[in-house]
Scaffold this motif. Structure first.
Motif, PDB file in Angstrom:
ATOM      1  N   UNK A  84       0.833  -1.183   0.000  1.00 55.30           N
ATOM      2  CA  UNK A  84       0.000   0.000   0.000  1.00 55.30           C
ATOM      3  C   UNK A  84       0.875   1.242   0.000  1.00 55.30           C
ATOM      4  N   UNK A  85       0.335   2.297  -0.578  1.00 54.12           N
ATOM      5  CA  UNK A  85       0.981   3.603  -0.533  1.00 54.12           C
ATOM      6  C   UNK A  85       0.066   4.536   0.255  1.00 54.12           C
ATOM      7  N   UNK A 126       4.224   7.040   1.925  1.00 54.50           N
ATOM      8  CA  UNK A 126       4.870   5.928   2.602  1.00 54.50           C
ATOM      9  C   UNK A 126       4.411   4.634   1.960  1.00 54.50           C
ATOM     10  N   UNK A 127       5.319   3.676   1.843  1.00 51.50           N
ATOM     11  CA  UNK A 127       4.993   2.358   1.313  1.00 51.50           C
ATOM     12  C   UNK A 127       5.050   1.368   2.462  1.00 51.50           C
ATOM     13  N   UNK A 128       4.006   0.545   2.588  1.00 51.50           N
ATOM     14  CA  UNK A 128       4.037  -0.425   3.664  1.00 51.50           C
ATOM     15  C   UNK A 128       2.803  -1.297   3.720  1.00 51.50           C
ATOM     16  N   UNK A 129       2.707  -2.020   4.819  1.00 50.91           N
ATOM     17  CA  UNK A 129       1.563  -2.893   5.061  1.00 50.91           C
ATOM     18  C   UNK A 129       0.924  -2.479   6.391  1.00 50.91           C
ATOM     19  N   UNK A 130      -0.378  -2.647   6.508  1.00 54.02           N
ATOM     20  CA  UNK A 130      -1.054  -2.269   7.752  1.00 54.02           C
ATOM     21  C   UNK A 130      -0.507  -3.051   8.949  1.00 54.02           C
ATOM     22  N   UNK A 161      -3.266   0.065  10.252  1.00 58.32           N
ATOM     23  CA  UNK A 161      -2.762   1.271   9.596  1.00 58.32           C
ATOM     24  C   UNK A 161      -1.315   1.089   9.144  1.00 58.32           C
ATOM     25  N   UNK A 162      -1.011   1.651   7.982  1.00 56.09           N
ATOM     26  CA  UNK A 162       0.381   1.716   7.540  1.00 56.09           C
ATOM     27  C   UNK A 162       1.138   2.686   8.445  1.00 56.09           C
ATOM     28  N   UNK A 163       0.520   3.823   8.736  1.00 50.24           N
ATOM     29  CA  UNK A 163       1.100   4.851   9.603  1.00 50.24           C
ATOM     30  C   UNK A 163      -0.051   5.723  10.078  1.00 50.24           C
ATOM     31  N   UNK A 164       0.008   6.177  11.292  1.00 52.58           N
ATOM     32  CA  UNK A 164      -1.027   7.047  11.853  1.00 52.58           C
ATOM     33  C   UNK A 164      -0.941   8.422  11.191  1.00 52.58           C
ATOM     34  N   UNK A 165      -2.034   8.870  10.540  1.00 54.21           N
ATOM     35  CA  UNK A 165      -2.034  10.168   9.876  1.00 54.21           C
ATOM     36  C   UNK A 165      -1.726  11.319  10.843  1.00 54.21           C
ATOM     37  N   UNK A 166      -2.203  11.225  12.064  1.00 55.02           N
ATOM     38  CA  UNK A 166      -1.954  12.276  13.056  1.00 55.02           C
ATOM     39  C   UNK A 166      -0.460  12.372  13.363  1.00 55.02           C
ATOM     40  N   UNK A 205       9.700   2.477   9.769  1.00 53.31           N
ATOM     41  CA  UNK A 205       9.080   1.571  10.739  1.00 53.31           C
ATOM     42  C   UNK A 205       9.266   0.142  10.227  1.00 53.31           C
ATOM     43  N   UNK A 206       8.974  -0.831  11.079  1.00 52.92           N
ATOM     44  CA  UNK A 206       9.127  -2.228  10.651  1.00 52.92           C
ATOM     45  C   UNK A 206       8.154  -2.581   9.530  1.00 52.92           C
ATOM     46  N   UNK A 207       7.033  -1.868   9.438  1.00 51.27           N
ATOM     47  CA  UNK A 207       6.024  -2.183   8.430  1.00 51.27           C
ATOM     48  C   UNK A 207       5.989  -1.195   7.269  1.00 51.27           C
ATOM     49  N   UNK A 208       6.812  -0.114   7.321  1.00 55.79           N
ATOM     50  CA  UNK A 208       6.738   0.867   6.231  1.00 55.79           C
ATOM     51  C   UNK A 208       8.015   1.688   6.141  1.00 55.79           C
ATOM     52  N   UNK A 209       8.107   2.423   5.034  1.00 55.09           N
ATOM     53  CA  UNK A 209       9.242   3.304   4.783  1.00 55.09           C
ATOM     54  C   UNK A 209       8.781   4.457   3.907  1.00 55.09           C
TER      55      UNK A 209
END
Length: 125
Positions: free
Chosen positions: A1-2, A36-40, A45-50, A95-99
């Protein structure tokens, strides 16, 4: 996911190594897009928008908004701004799940640049 988050800031600059009207002081309402590219994760969530908003605001937007960008980047082209933004964010968003996948810097509604970090590194080799 992006995952995508957009930001906007107003800033002035002039291109000192350019010969044309952009060598004179002028301003833009810039649009910055951070991807960001990653997996939930376990929260879905891939990353918290806040959190992403807080980090990008602190590391980039607060520095550039209503600023003279030449005080930060000597030749503040959209390309150089994109590289600066990438360098400010690449490690802090890892993060471990995204970059960090990509940053877009738009000077106007029709003129912008996309930067993906590793492509620049390949060009520099």
């Amino acid at each position: 996911m992006i995952l995508i988050k957009e930001f906007e800031f107003d800033a002035a600059h002039n291109l000192v190594k350019y010969h044309g009207k952009c060598e004179r002081l002028h301003g833009h309402t810039y649009k910055l897009v951070v991807k960001l590219e990653g997996t939930p994760d376990s929260e879905g969530m891939v990353f918290d928008f806040v959190e992403l908003k807080r980090i990008v605001k602190e590391k980039v937007v607060d520095k550039f908004d209503h600023a003279y960008i030449n005080d930060i980047i000597s030749q503040p082209t959209a390309e150089n701004i994109a590289v600066y933004v990438w360098n400010e964010l690449v490690e802090v968003l890892k993060r471990s799940n995204c970059r960090l996948y990509e940053v877009e810097v738009w000077e106007t509604k029709t003129s912008g640049v996309i930067y993906r970090g590793e492509a620049h590194e390949r060009l520099a080799e």
